[in-house]
Write an enzyme that holds these catalytic residues in place. Structure first.
Site, PDB file in Angstrom:
ATOM      1  N   ASN A  37      26.947  -1.924   2.417  1.00  0.00           N
ATOM      2  CA  ASN A  37      26.065  -1.853   3.592  1.00  0.00           C
ATOM      3  C   ASN A  37      26.745  -2.443   4.822  1.00  0.00           C
ATOM      4  OD1 ASN A  37      25.606  -4.280   2.063  1.00  0.00           O
ATOM      5  ND2 ASN A  37      23.755  -4.697   3.213  1.00  0.00           N
ATOM      6  N   GLU A  50      24.592   3.067  -0.110  1.00  0.00           N
ATOM      7  CA  GLU A  50      24.554   4.379  -0.770  1.00  0.00           C
ATOM      8  C   GLU A  50      24.837   5.503   0.230  1.00  0.00           C
ATOM      9  OE1 GLU A  50      22.404   1.896  -0.859  1.00  0.00           O
ATOM     10  OE2 GLU A  50      21.023   2.069  -2.552  1.00  0.00           O
ATOM     11  N   CYS A  87      16.778   2.369  -1.565  1.00  0.00           N
ATOM     12  CA  CYS A  87      15.637   2.545  -0.656  1.00  0.00           C
ATOM     13  C   CYS A  87      15.265   4.031  -0.569  1.00  0.00           C
ATOM     14  CB  CYS A  87      15.970   1.983   0.727  1.00  0.00           C
ATOM     15  SG  CYS A  87      16.975   3.062   1.749  1.00  0.00           S
ATOM     16  N   CYS A  90      17.756   6.384   1.173  1.00  0.00           N
ATOM     17  CA  CYS A  90      18.937   6.687   0.345  1.00  0.00           C
ATOM     18  C   CYS A  90      18.581   7.660  -0.765  1.00  0.00           C
ATOM     19  CB  CYS A  90      19.532   5.401  -0.216  1.00  0.00           C
ATOM     20  SG  CYS A  90      20.363   4.423   1.057  1.00  0.00           S
TER      21      CYS A  90
HETATM   22  N1  THU Z   1      20.377  -1.867   1.603  1.00  0.00           N
HETATM   23  C1  THU Z   1      21.280  -1.035   1.010  1.00  0.00           C
HETATM   24  O1  THU Z   1      22.474  -1.071   1.326  1.00  0.00           O
HETATM   25  N2  THU Z   1      20.831  -0.151   0.087  1.00  0.00           N
HETATM   26  C2  THU Z   1      19.536  -0.052  -0.300  1.00  0.00           C
HETATM   27  O2  THU Z   1      19.186   0.865  -1.024  1.00  0.00           O
HETATM   28  C3  THU Z   1      18.561  -1.063   0.122  1.00  0.00           C
HETATM   29  C4  THU Z   1      18.965  -1.876   1.291  1.00  0.00           C
HETATM   30  C5  THU Z   1      20.845  -2.790   2.638  1.00  0.00           C
HETATM   31  C6  THU Z   1      20.375  -2.442   4.016  1.00  0.00           C
HETATM   32  C7  THU Z   1      20.444  -3.779   4.703  1.00  0.00           C
HETATM   33  O3  THU Z   1      21.779  -3.967   5.189  1.00  0.00           O
HETATM   34  C8  THU Z   1      20.185  -4.774   3.604  1.00  0.00           C
HETATM   35  O4  THU Z   1      20.382  -4.086   2.390  1.00  0.00           O
HETATM   36  C9  THU Z   1      18.787  -5.368   3.626  1.00  0.00           C
HETATM   37  O5  THU Z   1      17.826  -4.389   3.701  1.00  0.00           O
END
Ligand code: THU
Length: 135
Positions: A37, A50, A87, A90
């Protein structure tokens, strides 16, 4: 794939949430794509691990199918041991490429330790999904 996702998680740029996520994807030609992320001071401009991974793979290898996706998430310090699911945005993005390639993508998700959840398809996580068939 677990190790690749775990390693990529250590390179996440998440100074705001301090929640680090790593993603590793196995393509059908055997190569492994990793991403994590990437956050932004203008919060919505950041991107999940993702989607960072799947957009990069789709940009560079548009005709190579994705076989498996492994996601590892958790707080930078004291990550929980409960599996961290992708999430909704994604899931929708993964669904797009699963539909495009017309082959299921196995999806695994976990935290830094503890149980790993495996699904046969992102459709298992996204019932009644909206896709190109409605357009
Ligand atoms: N995040 C992801 O990278 N993938 C997910 O499926 C859920 C959330 C990240 C986004 C943000 O940088 C941090 O987690 C907190 O939400």
């Amino acid at each position: 794939l677990y190790n690749a996702a775990l390693e990529s998680r250590t390179k996440a740029y998440a100074p705001y949430s301090k929640f680090h996520v790593g993603c590793a994807m196995l393509l059908e030609d055997g190569q492994i794509i990793v991403a994590n992320n990437q956050e932004n001071a203008a919060y919505p401009s950041g991107l999940c691990a993702e989607r960072s991974a799947i957009f990069w793979a789709a940009s560079n290898f548009p005709h190579v199918a994705i076989k498996k996706i492994f996601v590892i998430g958790g707080a930078e310090e004291n990550p929980a041991s409960t599996p961290i699911p992708p999430c909704g945005a994604c899931r929708q993005s993964i669904l797009e490429y699963e539909s495009k390639q017309n082959k299921n993508i196995e999806l695994f998700f976990t935290s830094v330790e503890g149980e790993i959840i495996k699904t046969q398809s992102v459709r298992d996580l996204l019932p009644f999904s909206f896709d190109a068939s409605y357009l």
